[in-house]
Design a protein around this motif. Structure first.
Motif, PDB file in Angstrom:
ATOM      1  N   ASN A 116       5.313  16.591   5.601  1.00  0.00           N
ATOM      2  CA  ASN A 116       6.454  15.765   5.190  1.00  0.00           C
ATOM      3  C   ASN A 116       7.502  16.636   4.495  1.00  0.00           C
ATOM      4  O   ASN A 116       8.207  16.195   3.608  1.00  0.00           O
ATOM      5  CB  ASN A 116       6.028  14.571   4.334  1.00  0.00           C
ATOM      6  CG  ASN A 116       5.122  14.969   3.174  1.00  0.00           C
ATOM      7  OD1 ASN A 116       4.991  16.145   2.857  1.00  0.00           O
ATOM      8  ND2 ASN A 116       4.520  13.985   2.528  1.00  0.00           N
ATOM      9  N   MET A 163      -0.510   2.942  -3.618  1.00  0.00           N
ATOM     10  CA  MET A 163       0.669   3.576  -3.009  1.00  0.00           C
ATOM     11  C   MET A 163       1.624   2.538  -2.419  1.00  0.00           C
ATOM     12  O   MET A 163       1.424   1.334  -2.571  1.00  0.00           O
ATOM     13  CB  MET A 163       0.231   4.565  -1.938  1.00  0.00           C
ATOM     14  CG  MET A 163      -0.259   5.888  -2.491  1.00  0.00           C
ATOM     15  SD  MET A 163      -0.631   7.019  -1.131  1.00  0.00           S
ATOM     16  CE  MET A 163      -0.825   8.557  -2.027  1.00  0.00           C
ATOM     17  N   GLY A 164       2.635   3.038  -1.717  1.00  0.00           N
ATOM     18  CA  GLY A 164       3.581   2.151  -1.025  1.00  0.00           C
ATOM     19  C   GLY A 164       5.038   2.558  -1.158  1.00  0.00           C
ATOM     20  O   GLY A 164       5.909   1.912  -0.616  1.00  0.00           O
ATOM     21  N   ARG A 165       5.289   3.634  -1.940  1.00  0.00           N
ATOM     22  CA  ARG A 165       6.661   4.075  -2.238  1.00  0.00           C
ATOM     23  C   ARG A 165       7.526   2.915  -2.727  1.00  0.00           C
ATOM     24  O   ARG A 165       7.171   2.281  -3.690  1.00  0.00           O
ATOM     25  CB  ARG A 165       7.306   4.762  -1.020  1.00  0.00           C
ATOM     26  CG  ARG A 165       6.784   6.159  -0.774  1.00  0.00           C
ATOM     27  CD  ARG A 165       7.847   7.103  -0.266  1.00  0.00           C
ATOM     28  NE  ARG A 165       8.768   7.479  -1.316  1.00  0.00           N
ATOM     29  CZ  ARG A 165       8.552   8.426  -2.226  1.00  0.00           C
ATOM     30  NH1 ARG A 165       7.422   9.117  -2.206  1.00  0.00           N
ATOM     31  NH2 ARG A 165       9.435   8.693  -3.160  1.00  0.00           N
ATOM     32  N   HIS A 189      -4.602   9.341  -2.641  1.00  0.00           N
ATOM     33  CA  HIS A 189      -4.710   9.639  -1.208  1.00  0.00           C
ATOM     34  C   HIS A 189      -5.989   9.107  -0.567  1.00  0.00           C
ATOM     35  O   HIS A 189      -6.125   9.188   0.656  1.00  0.00           O
ATOM     36  CB  HIS A 189      -4.556  11.145  -0.987  1.00  0.00           C
ATOM     37  CG  HIS A 189      -3.177  11.613  -1.340  1.00  0.00           C
ATOM     38  ND1 HIS A 189      -2.800  11.817  -2.650  1.00  0.00           N
ATOM     39  CD2 HIS A 189      -2.087  11.855  -0.581  1.00  0.00           C
ATOM     40  CE1 HIS A 189      -1.531  12.199  -2.678  1.00  0.00           C
ATOM     41  NE2 HIS A 189      -1.073  12.227  -1.439  1.00  0.00           N
ATOM     42  N   ARG A 218      -5.262   6.871   2.245  1.00  0.00           N
ATOM     43  CA  ARG A 218      -4.832   7.374   3.548  1.00  0.00           C
ATOM     44  C   ARG A 218      -5.963   8.037   4.322  1.00  0.00           C
ATOM     45  O   ARG A 218      -5.775   8.407   5.481  1.00  0.00           O
ATOM     46  CB  ARG A 218      -3.722   8.424   3.371  1.00  0.00           C
ATOM     47  CG  ARG A 218      -2.497   7.874   2.815  1.00  0.00           C
ATOM     48  CD  ARG A 218      -1.261   8.711   3.000  1.00  0.00           C
ATOM     49  NE  ARG A 218      -1.371  10.137   3.111  1.00  0.00           N
ATOM     50  CZ  ARG A 218      -0.475  10.980   2.589  1.00  0.00           C
ATOM     51  NH1 ARG A 218       0.550  10.522   1.897  1.00  0.00           N
ATOM     52  NH2 ARG A 218      -0.573  12.278   2.787  1.00  0.00           N
ATOM     53  N   GLU A 249       2.873   1.942  -6.926  1.00  0.00           N
ATOM     54  CA  GLU A 249       3.374   3.175  -7.560  1.00  0.00           C
ATOM     55  C   GLU A 249       4.876   3.130  -7.837  1.00  0.00           C
ATOM     56  O   GLU A 249       5.368   3.800  -8.733  1.00  0.00           O
ATOM     57  CB  GLU A 249       3.041   4.391  -6.683  1.00  0.00           C
ATOM     58  CG  GLU A 249       3.701   4.334  -5.302  1.00  0.00           C
ATOM     59  CD  GLU A 249       3.363   5.513  -4.401  1.00  0.00           C
ATOM     60  OE1 GLU A 249       2.600   6.402  -4.801  1.00  0.00           O
ATOM     61  OE2 GLU A 249       3.871   5.521  -3.255  1.00  0.00           O
ATOM     62  N   TYR A 256      10.191  19.578   0.100  1.00  0.00           N
ATOM     63  CA  TYR A 256       9.754  18.214  -0.225  1.00  0.00           C
ATOM     64  C   TYR A 256      10.928  17.472  -0.832  1.00  0.00           C
ATOM     65  O   TYR A 256      11.417  17.842  -1.899  1.00  0.00           O
ATOM     66  CB  TYR A 256       8.584  18.270  -1.205  1.00  0.00           C
ATOM     67  CG  TYR A 256       7.801  16.981  -1.352  1.00  0.00           C
ATOM     68  CD1 TYR A 256       6.825  16.641  -0.424  1.00  0.00           C
ATOM     69  CD2 TYR A 256       8.026  16.111  -2.414  1.00  0.00           C
ATOM     70  CE1 TYR A 256       6.091  15.467  -0.556  1.00  0.00           C
ATOM     71  CE2 TYR A 256       7.303  14.932  -2.560  1.00  0.00           C
ATOM     72  CZ  TYR A 256       6.333  14.622  -1.620  1.00  0.00           C
ATOM     73  OH  TYR A 256       5.613  13.457  -1.765  1.00  0.00           O
ATOM     74  N   LYS A 286       7.797  12.590  -6.317  1.00  0.00           N
ATOM     75  CA  LYS A 286       6.400  12.193  -6.092  1.00  0.00           C
ATOM     76  C   LYS A 286       6.094  11.051  -7.047  1.00  0.00           C
ATOM     77  O   LYS A 286       6.013  11.243  -8.258  1.00  0.00           O
ATOM     78  CB  LYS A 286       5.497  13.412  -6.351  1.00  0.00           C
ATOM     79  CG  LYS A 286       4.026  13.149  -6.327  1.00  0.00           C
ATOM     80  CD  LYS A 286       3.460  13.363  -4.942  1.00  0.00           C
ATOM     81  CE  LYS A 286       2.058  12.805  -4.810  1.00  0.00           C
ATOM     82  NZ  LYS A 286       1.993  11.330  -4.769  1.00  0.00           N
ATOM     83  N   THR A 342       2.816   4.386   9.106  1.00  0.00           N
ATOM     84  CA  THR A 342       2.826   4.573   7.653  1.00  0.00           C
ATOM     85  C   THR A 342       1.920   3.534   7.009  1.00  0.00           C
ATOM     86  O   THR A 342       1.906   2.367   7.424  1.00  0.00           O
ATOM     87  CB  THR A 342       4.229   4.456   7.016  1.00  0.00           C
ATOM     88  OG1 THR A 342       4.086   4.316   5.598  1.00  0.00           O
ATOM     89  CG2 THR A 342       5.027   3.271   7.514  1.00  0.00           C
ATOM     90  N   ILE A 343       1.203   3.979   5.997  1.00  0.00           N
ATOM     91  CA  ILE A 343       0.398   3.015   5.250  1.00  0.00           C
ATOM     92  C   ILE A 343       1.302   2.067   4.465  1.00  0.00           C
ATOM     93  O   ILE A 343       0.890   0.993   4.082  1.00  0.00           O
ATOM     94  CB  ILE A 343      -0.616   3.694   4.291  1.00  0.00           C
ATOM     95  CG1 ILE A 343       0.097   4.514   3.206  1.00  0.00           C
ATOM     96  CG2 ILE A 343      -1.626   4.512   5.048  1.00  0.00           C
ATOM     97  CD1 ILE A 343      -0.806   4.878   2.027  1.00  0.00           C
ATOM     98  N   ASP A 344       2.567   2.470   4.222  1.00  0.00           N
ATOM     99  CA  ASP A 344       3.459   1.682   3.358  1.00  0.00           C
ATOM    100  C   ASP A 344       3.979   0.407   4.026  1.00  0.00           C
ATOM    101  O   ASP A 344       4.472  -0.491   3.334  1.00  0.00           O
ATOM    102  CB  ASP A 344       4.667   2.525   2.923  1.00  0.00           C
ATOM    103  CG  ASP A 344       4.274   3.796   2.203  1.00  0.00           C
ATOM    104  OD1 ASP A 344       3.138   3.855   1.695  1.00  0.00           O
ATOM    105  OD2 ASP A 344       5.095   4.726   2.155  1.00  0.00           O
TER     106      ASP A 344
HETATM  107  O1  F6P Z   1       4.489   7.272   2.675  1.00  0.00           O
HETATM  108  C1  F6P Z   1       3.126   7.324   2.541  1.00  0.00           C
HETATM  109  C2  F6P Z   1       2.753   7.793   1.185  1.00  0.00           C
HETATM  110  O2  F6P Z   1       1.349   7.829   1.134  1.00  0.00           O
HETATM  111  C3  F6P Z   1       3.348   6.996   0.027  1.00  0.00           C
HETATM  112  O3  F6P Z   1       2.683   5.781  -0.161  1.00  0.00           O
HETATM  113  C4  F6P Z   1       3.237   7.995  -1.088  1.00  0.00           C
HETATM  114  O4  F6P Z   1       4.202   7.777  -2.095  1.00  0.00           O
HETATM  115  C5  F6P Z   1       3.500   9.294  -0.405  1.00  0.00           C
HETATM  116  O5  F6P Z   1       3.200   9.118   0.949  1.00  0.00           O
HETATM  117  C6  F6P Z   1       2.694  10.425  -0.951  1.00  0.00           C
HETATM  118  O6  F6P Z   1       3.059  11.579  -0.280  1.00  0.00           O
HETATM  119  P1  F6P Z   1       2.313  12.982  -0.414  1.00  0.00           P
HETATM  120  O7  F6P Z   1       1.350  13.073   0.723  1.00  0.00           O
HETATM  121  O8  F6P Z   1       3.402  13.970  -0.270  1.00  0.00           O
HETATM  122  O9  F6P Z   1       1.600  13.028  -1.729  1.00  0.00           O
END
Ligand code: F6P
Length: 367
Positions: free
Chosen positions: A77, A186-188, A290, A293, A239, A258, A262, A142-144
């Protein structure tokens, strides 16, 4: 007829179901004698790197992949063809646009079409490349669940299941110790994971980015859950959640390329704020991170990912480029990339699901 070549890649954060999409693409392609499939490692990096990092994908390499989490192609990412990080002589970093160079390279490699499996950031890259003439099809992951043009992205339901399992476990320890437990998920910018898992897990409080909260409302709910010192309370916090008039909790990673803050830390902050507001019960917080995920996709995501993979390959075969496959129950449809990335899918505070959650007594900190 000469064999045509489609290149598959996975971009952005990993997500359960990526491998099931790859398998769907390869299996569908192998039913024709016109197309061969290659995989590019770590989003477009495999093409941009010298020497290139490309793998052959065939029925043998994708056997049994529907159950495997992560992505066999790797992902990133950071950076990308439009913003490739380059180190300056003084040690600082800058980004350069390598998209034209990459398109020339793809032509040289004999790539006729590309399938880009990724979230909103990745599909913006797809759109940029489509505008430059690349034959590209997007697959939303995306999990979000924050892409607005598909009912669901794959990976989301698996993340919700993981969070729900975590709530089930926290309930027994919270009840045994008469504790308040905060689960940070999570979920941004989107509260979907928190909202679904709070309902499924029977949480008492659900805090999401779309509904800024008042700490006193949460304190009141906690007190309702206790009879003197006996009771417990489960709080699910996304989050990206924030107090009224406040902002998100997060850190700059300092990692090259990046581009996000975060997110994370709201669970700890909330515990401190509740204490400061006068909550006397023990408070503990858990950050799932994580874990949400990782591991195998649940059946729903395996099915959706397989549908996306098969349809994406069919879009390629039909020459339907510049589109993202999307789930519009009960169909898998094509959405122009421009529309697919136009807006985020966020929880509407007056939506049916929030109404349902409030109907079973879940406090959002706004009532
Ligand atoms: O977009 C998916 C996600 O898991 C978000 O929920 C989270 O904020 C972000 O990615 C975390 O990203 P990284 O893998 O860079 O820690």
């Amino acid at each position: 007829m000469a064999l045509k070549r489609v290149m598959v890649l996975t971009g952005g954060g990993d997500c359960p179901g990526l491998n099931a999409v790859i398998r769907g693409i390869v299996k569908r392609a192998s039913q024709t004698s016109d197309w061969e499939v290659i995989g590019c490692t770590e989003s477009f990096n495999g093409v941009l790197r010298e020497p290139t990092e490309i793998v052959e994908l065939n029925e043998k390499t994708v056997e049994g992949l529907q159950i495997l989490g992560g992505t066999i192609l790797g992902t990133t990412n950071k950076g990308g063809p439009f913003a490739w990080p380059v180190k300056n002589a003084d040690g600082t970093w800058t980004t350069v646009d390598r998209s034209d160079e990459m398109l020339r390279k793809l032509q040289y490699m004999g790539v006729d079409a590309v399938i880009n499996i990724g979230g909103d950031g990745s599909q913006r890259i797809s759109l940029g490349l489509a505008k430059k003439g690349l034959n590209i099809v997007g697959v939303p992951k995306t999990i979000d669940n924050d892409l607005s043009m598909t009912d669901y992205t794959f990976g989301f339901q698996t993340a919700v299941q993981i969070c729900t399992d975590a709530i089930d476990k926290l309930v027994t320890t919270a009840a045994s110790h008469n504790r308040v437990f905060i689960l940070e998920v999570m979920g941004r910018d989107a509260g979907w994971i928190a909202l679904h898992s709070a309902i499924a897990g029977g949480a008492d409080v659900c805090l999401i980015p779309e509904i800024p909260y008042d700490i006193n409302k949460i304190k009141k709910k906690i007190e309702q859950k206790y009879n003197k010192r006996h009771g417990y309370c489960i709080i699910v916090v996304a989050e990206g959640a924030m107090p009224k008039g406040g902002s998100v909790t997060g850190t700059e990673t300092g990692e090259v390329g990046y581009q996000h803050v975060k997110l994370g830390g709201i669970g700890e902050q909330l515990a401190a704020d509740l204490k400061a507001a006068g909550v006397e019960h023990d408070i503990r917080y858990t950050i799932l991170g994580h874990l949400q995920r990782g591991g195998t996709p649940i059946a729903f995501d395996r099915v959706l990912a397989t549908e996306f993979g098969v349809r994406a390959m069919e879009f390629v075969m039909e020459g339907r480029f510049g589109q993202m496959v999307a789930y519009h129950h009960p169909d898998i449809v094509g959405i122009p990339l421009e529309e697919a990335v136009r807006e985020q899918n966020l929880v509407a505070p007056d939506s049916r699901l929030v109404h349902t959650a409030k109907g079973v007594g879940i406090e959002f900190g706004d009532s």
